[in-house]
Design a protein around this motif. Sequence first.
Motif, short mmCIF file in Angstrom:
data_model
loop_
_atom_site.label_atom_id
_atom_site.label_comp_id
_atom_site.label_asym_id
_atom_site.label_seq_id
_atom_site.Cartn_x
_atom_site.Cartn_y
_atom_site.Cartn_z
N ARG A 47 0.82 -1.20 0.00
CA ARG A 47 0.00 0.00 0.00
C ARG A 47 0.86 1.27 0.00
O ARG A 47 0.52 2.27 -0.64
CB ARG A 47 -0.94 0.00 1.21
CG ARG A 47 -2.16 -0.90 1.04
CD ARG A 47 -3.08 -0.80 2.25
NE ARG A 47 -4.40 -1.32 1.96
CZ ARG A 47 -4.77 -2.59 2.12
NH1 ARG A 47 -3.86 -3.45 2.56
NH2 ARG A 47 -6.00 -2.99 1.84
N LEU A 48 1.99 1.22 0.70
CA LEU A 48 2.87 2.39 0.74
C LEU A 48 3.53 2.64 -0.62
O LEU A 48 3.67 3.78 -1.04
CB LEU A 48 3.94 2.19 1.82
CG LEU A 48 3.45 2.27 3.26
CD1 LEU A 48 4.56 1.87 4.22
CD2 LEU A 48 2.94 3.69 3.57
N ILE A 49 3.93 1.57 -1.31
CA ILE A 49 4.50 1.73 -2.65
C ILE A 49 3.45 2.32 -3.59
O ILE A 49 3.74 3.24 -4.36
CB ILE A 49 5.01 0.39 -3.18
CG1 ILE A 49 6.23 -0.08 -2.38
CG2 ILE A 49 5.39 0.50 -4.66
CD1 ILE A 49 6.69 -1.49 -2.70
N ALA A 54 1.10 7.04 -6.46
CA ALA A 54 -0.06 7.92 -6.57
C ALA A 54 0.32 9.38 -6.32
O ALA A 54 -0.14 10.29 -7.03
CB ALA A 54 -1.15 7.49 -5.58
N VAL A 55 1.17 9.62 -5.33
CA VAL A 55 1.63 10.98 -5.03
C VAL A 55 2.39 11.56 -6.23
O VAL A 55 2.22 12.73 -6.59
CB VAL A 55 2.52 10.98 -3.77
CG1 VAL A 55 3.26 12.31 -3.63
CG2 VAL A 55 1.67 10.73 -2.53
N LEU A 90 -4.84 4.36 -8.79
CA LEU A 90 -3.81 3.82 -7.90
C LEU A 90 -4.26 3.86 -6.44
O LEU A 90 -4.03 2.91 -5.69
CB LEU A 90 -2.52 4.61 -8.07
CG LEU A 90 -1.60 4.21 -9.22
CD1 LEU A 90 -0.56 5.30 -9.47
CD2 LEU A 90 -0.91 2.88 -8.92
N GLY A 91 -4.89 4.97 -6.07
CA GLY A 91 -5.36 5.10 -4.69
C GLY A 91 -6.42 4.07 -4.35
O GLY A 91 -6.40 3.48 -3.26
N TYR A 92 -7.34 3.84 -5.29
CA TYR A 92 -8.42 2.89 -5.05
C TYR A 92 -7.92 1.46 -5.03
O TYR A 92 -8.14 0.71 -4.07
CB TYR A 92 -9.50 3.04 -6.13
CG TYR A 92 -10.62 2.03 -6.01
CD1 TYR A 92 -11.64 2.20 -5.09
CD2 TYR A 92 -10.64 0.89 -6.83
CE1 TYR A 92 -12.66 1.25 -4.97
CE2 TYR A 92 -11.64 -0.04 -6.72
CZ TYR A 92 -12.66 0.14 -5.79
OH TYR A 92 -13.66 -0.80 -5.68
N TRP A 166 -7.01 -1.50 -16.05
CA TRP A 166 -7.27 -0.07 -15.84
C TRP A 166 -6.03 0.65 -15.31
O TRP A 166 -5.85 1.84 -15.56
CB TRP A 166 -8.44 0.11 -14.87
CG TRP A 166 -9.75 -0.33 -15.44
CD1 TRP A 166 -10.46 -1.44 -15.11
CD2 TRP A 166 -10.50 0.33 -16.47
NE1 TRP A 166 -11.60 -1.53 -15.86
CE2 TRP A 166 -11.66 -0.44 -16.71
CE3 TRP A 166 -10.31 1.49 -17.22
CZ2 TRP A 166 -12.61 -0.10 -17.66
CZ3 TRP A 166 -11.27 1.84 -18.17
CH2 TRP A 166 -12.39 1.06 -18.38
N LEU A 167 -5.19 -0.06 -14.59
CA LEU A 167 -3.97 0.56 -14.08
C LEU A 167 -2.99 0.88 -15.19
O LEU A 167 -2.19 1.80 -15.08
CB LEU A 167 -3.31 -0.37 -13.05
CG LEU A 167 -3.99 -0.44 -11.68
CD1 LEU A 167 -3.48 -1.64 -10.90
CD2 LEU A 167 -3.75 0.84 -10.89
#
Length: 218
Positions: A47-49, A54-55, A90-92, A166-167
């Motif tokens: 999740r952090l990667i 995403a950032v 990416l966030g979702y 979708w990614l």
Amino acid sequence: MLPFTGGQFLANLVAYNEAIWPVQLAAFAIGILAMVLLIWRPRMADRLIAAVLAVMWLWTGAAYHWLHFAEINPAAYIFAALFVVQTAVLGYAGVGKGQLSFRLYSGTAASVGISLIAYAAVLYPVLGIWTGHAYPEMPVFGVTPCPVTIVTLGFFLLAKPPVSPWLFAIPLIWSLIGGSAAFLLGMPQDWLLLMSGVIAVCLTVASRRKSRIGRSQL
């Protein structure tokens, strides 16, 4: 025909890099963090990667496309929207649902993924300097579209299949749009970007099929 000249593009890039300094250092730092998490694998690493990626997409969409590139190219507003959409995807999928699982493994896809990450972080700027585009006249890792797209595709190739199509959609689109800078703007470091989207998608499809065959034989 582009709505701007090569000189205007480089001048806009210089203005952007000077305006956001020292964000470039922070972007490089979180990029290193993502690579460390890939190796170290602590809890929440995946999740952090995904959050790091995403950032990068959010910053590039808002700060680069919307606030700077749009000054010389009206299409940048559309590009900004695409980058924000990629941030949301990416966030979702990666942060919210935890559907991305990154790891180091053997195989062609993983080798290409590691190579793309190394290229975006190290070889991309080195090649830029070698061809006459030294800082601040260069796209910088983590804060400009082309390196962000390359490093994202690299991490996707290190994700356990299946990876949602979708990614890949927007990175693939940008690999073709941004990669055109290789010949339209004389940016040879973007030749790999032009090919990276198609290569990443093909390798991911092959890995997905291999995974399905493996499961069907169990």
